[in-house]
Design a protein around this motif. Structure first.
Motif, short mmCIF file in Angstrom:
data_model
loop_
_atom_site.label_atom_id
_atom_site.label_comp_id
_atom_site.label_asym_id
_atom_site.label_seq_id
_atom_site.Cartn_x
_atom_site.Cartn_y
_atom_site.Cartn_z
N ASP A 67 -27.05 13.16 1.92
CA ASP A 67 -26.77 14.58 2.16
C ASP A 67 -28.06 15.36 2.36
O ASP A 67 -28.14 16.25 3.20
N ALA A 68 -29.09 14.99 1.58
CA ALA A 68 -30.37 15.70 1.68
C ALA A 68 -31.00 15.47 3.05
O ALA A 68 -31.54 16.39 3.68
N GLU A 69 -30.92 14.23 3.54
CA GLU A 69 -31.49 13.92 4.86
C GLU A 69 -30.75 14.68 5.96
O GLU A 69 -31.37 15.27 6.85
N LEU A 70 -29.43 14.66 5.86
CA LEU A 70 -28.64 15.37 6.86
C LEU A 70 -28.92 16.87 6.82
O LEU A 70 -29.04 17.54 7.86
N GLY A 71 -29.09 17.39 5.61
CA GLY A 71 -29.43 18.81 5.46
C GLY A 71 -30.77 19.11 6.11
O GLY A 71 -30.95 20.12 6.80
N GLY A 72 -31.74 18.20 5.93
CA GLY A 72 -33.06 18.36 6.53
C GLY A 72 -32.98 18.35 8.05
O GLY A 72 -33.64 19.12 8.74
N LEU A 73 -32.14 17.45 8.58
CA LEU A 73 -31.99 17.35 10.04
C LEU A 73 -31.36 18.63 10.59
O LEU A 73 -31.76 19.14 11.64
N ARG A 74 -30.37 19.15 9.86
CA ARG A 74 -29.71 20.39 10.31
C ARG A 74 -30.71 21.55 10.31
O ARG A 74 -30.74 22.37 11.23
N ALA A 75 -31.54 21.62 9.26
CA ALA A 75 -32.54 22.69 9.17
C ALA A 75 -33.54 22.57 10.31
O ALA A 75 -33.97 23.57 10.91
N SER A 76 -33.91 21.33 10.63
CA SER A 76 -34.86 21.10 11.72
C SER A 76 -34.25 21.55 13.05
O SER A 76 -34.92 22.18 13.88
N ALA A 77 -32.98 21.23 13.24
CA ALA A 77 -32.28 21.65 14.47
C ALA A 77 -32.31 23.17 14.58
O ALA A 77 -32.55 23.73 15.66
N GLU A 78 -32.11 23.83 13.45
CA GLU A 78 -32.08 25.31 13.46
C GLU A 78 -33.47 25.87 13.80
O GLU A 78 -33.58 26.85 14.55
N ALA A 79 -34.52 25.22 13.29
CA ALA A 79 -35.90 25.69 13.58
C ALA A 79 -36.19 25.58 15.08
O ALA A 79 -36.76 26.50 15.69
N VAL A 80 -35.78 24.47 15.68
CA VAL A 80 -36.03 24.27 17.12
C VAL A 80 -35.20 25.28 17.93
O VAL A 80 -35.69 25.89 18.88
N ARG A 81 -33.92 25.43 17.53
CA ARG A 81 -33.04 26.37 18.24
C ARG A 81 -33.60 27.79 18.18
O ARG A 81 -33.57 28.52 19.17
N ALA A 82 -34.11 28.18 17.03
CA ALA A 82 -34.64 29.54 16.85
C ALA A 82 -35.80 29.77 17.83
O ALA A 82 -35.90 30.83 18.45
N THR A 83 -36.67 28.78 17.99
CA THR A 83 -37.79 28.95 18.93
C THR A 83 -37.27 28.99 20.36
O THR A 83 -37.73 29.82 21.17
N ALA A 84 -36.35 28.10 20.68
CA ALA A 84 -35.80 28.08 22.05
C ALA A 84 -35.21 29.45 22.38
O ALA A 84 -35.42 29.99 23.47
N ARG A 85 -34.49 30.01 21.40
CA ARG A 85 -33.86 31.33 21.62
C ARG A 85 -34.91 32.40 21.89
O ARG A 85 -34.73 33.27 22.74
N ARG A 86 -36.04 32.32 21.16
CA ARG A 86 -37.12 33.31 21.33
C ARG A 86 -37.62 33.34 22.77
O ARG A 86 -38.11 34.35 23.25
N PHE A 87 -37.50 32.20 23.46
CA PHE A 87 -37.98 32.13 24.84
C PHE A 87 -36.84 32.18 25.85
O PHE A 87 -36.98 31.79 26.99
N GLY A 88 -35.69 32.65 25.39
CA GLY A 88 -34.56 32.89 26.29
C GLY A 88 -33.76 31.65 26.63
O GLY A 88 -33.03 31.64 27.62
N PHE A 89 -33.86 30.59 25.83
CA PHE A 89 -33.06 29.38 26.10
C PHE A 89 -32.06 29.13 24.98
O PHE A 89 -32.23 29.57 23.89
#
Ligand code: 6V0
Length: 327
Positions: A305-327
């Motif tokens: 569960d901890a690993e999956l939680g880490g992966l989800r958080a990582s996905a959110e970090a990448v998504r947040a940056t992509a959004r900042r640049f209009g993607f």
């Protein structure tokens, strides 16, 4: 290898072309590694810096006597990459000391926008491998900009980070890095994480590996230190020499071989996920099967569960940056 297989192998090597965008530290080293391993008959480099790209091609050509049969081209005209089978994208500003990979996003996306459509025109059948950082965001943006099928454009992701992890574990345990099977997943960057639970050494689960005196080889403190070391690796190399180039050159060559030789090799590349443990609409590294068509099925590695939680958080970090640049 049978005579027929050998002939087929020779034929394939003779007709393949590797295109590299960017003849900087990473692009030039990748060309060198690819030539040494004989992955393609033609290695073509494209860079806006005319003098540099010509000089790199010339320098590499001067050593051609000592590597498997190949031909090197270098130009400031994107046409040099025409009909490449694989194009590796390394153009862009490199990290400066203290800069994170995500800090590079804006300028890199601008470069992708200016080159990629033309690249797709000149090499319409190529598999594209993005290396330029922040590679996950760049890969996502490149898919949108190019309209290419997600199988045919992906990022080098955490192939390099997983190699760093394997090196550190191998040192810690005292075995060869080749005998360690462990993946770093998530962002190629600060939010990435090792998958400890599924890692193994030989066929022994890593977490059950014992030292000769019977102690657990990798306790929680050691795991934490090694995970942090992996994240810090690039910063440490950049501080000392201004760029990381050898390991990424070899890692990218490994990916190219998986494509050109249709290997179906499992590599943690960064690809567009669609419902990977519920994670989708983001480019992120998870183990995936790489073959001639590009990136195939993702491997659903068992995770805590901890690993999956880490992966989800990582996905959110990448998504947040992509959004900042209009993607
Ligand atoms: P570098 O040595 O500055 O080389 C970049 C090259 O890109 C230069 O030669 C530039 O002239 C060229 N360039 C810039 N704009 C264009 C353009 N529009 N068209 C063609 N060429 C252009 O950087 P270096 O090679 O060290 O790094 C390149 C990128 O790779 C950076 O984004 C790094 O952060 C990234 N890396 C990614 C890694 C990974 O694991 N994904 C690992 C290491 C570096």
């Amino acid at each position: 290898m049978t005579v027929e297989a050998l002939a087929e192998d020779t034929r394939r090597r003779r007709t393949t072309k590797l295109g590299i965008v960017g003849a900087g530290a990473v692009g030039a080293t990748l060309a060198y590694a690819a030539l040494m391993r004989g992955v393609a008959q033609t290695v073509a480099l494209y860079d806006v810096n005319t003098a540099k790209v010509r000089a790199e091609a010339l320098d590499l050509s001067h050593g051609i006597q000592f590597v498997p049969m190949a031909h090197v081209e270098g130009s400031d005209d994107v046409e040099v990459l025409a009909d490449s089978d694989v194009v590796v994208f390394t153009a862009g500003a490199k990290q400066r000391p203290g800069q994170s990979r995500l800090d590079l996003a804006e300028s890199t996306i601008g470069i992708v926008r200016s080159i990629l459509p033309r690249l797709v025109e000149v090499a319409p059948d190529a598999v594209h491998v993005m290396v330029t950082n922040p590679v996950d965001v760049v890969t996502y943006a490149a898919l949108q900009i190019s309209g290419l099928p997600p199988a045919r454009l992906f990022g080098s992701g955490t192939v390099l980070d997983s190699s760093r992890l394997r090196f550190l574990l191998a040192e810690h345990i005292g075995v060869a890095a080749q005998s360690v099977h462990a993946y770093v997943v998530g962002e190629h960057g600060d939010s990435e994480l090792p998958l400890w639970d599924s890692a193994s050494v030989g066929s022994v689960p890593l977490l059950r590996w014992r030292t000769p005196d019977g102690a657990v080889a990798l306790d929680a403190a050691a795991r934490e230190r090694i995970a942090a070391d992996v994240v810090q690796s690039a910063y440490r190399v950049i501080e000392g020499k201004g760029a990381t180039n050898y390991a990424i050159g070899l890692a990218a060559t490994r990916i190219i071989e998986a494509v050109l030789y249709d290997e179906h090799r499992i590599l943690p590349v960064s690809s567009l996920l669609d419902d990977y443990y519920g994670i989708g609409d983001v480019c992120l590294s998870v183990p995936a099967i790489v073959h001639a068509g590009g990136v195939g099925d993702r491997v659903e590695v068992p995770m805590t569960d901890a690993e999956l939680g880490g992966l989800r958080a990582s996905a959110e970090a990448v998504r947040a940056t992509a959004r900042r640049f209009g993607f």
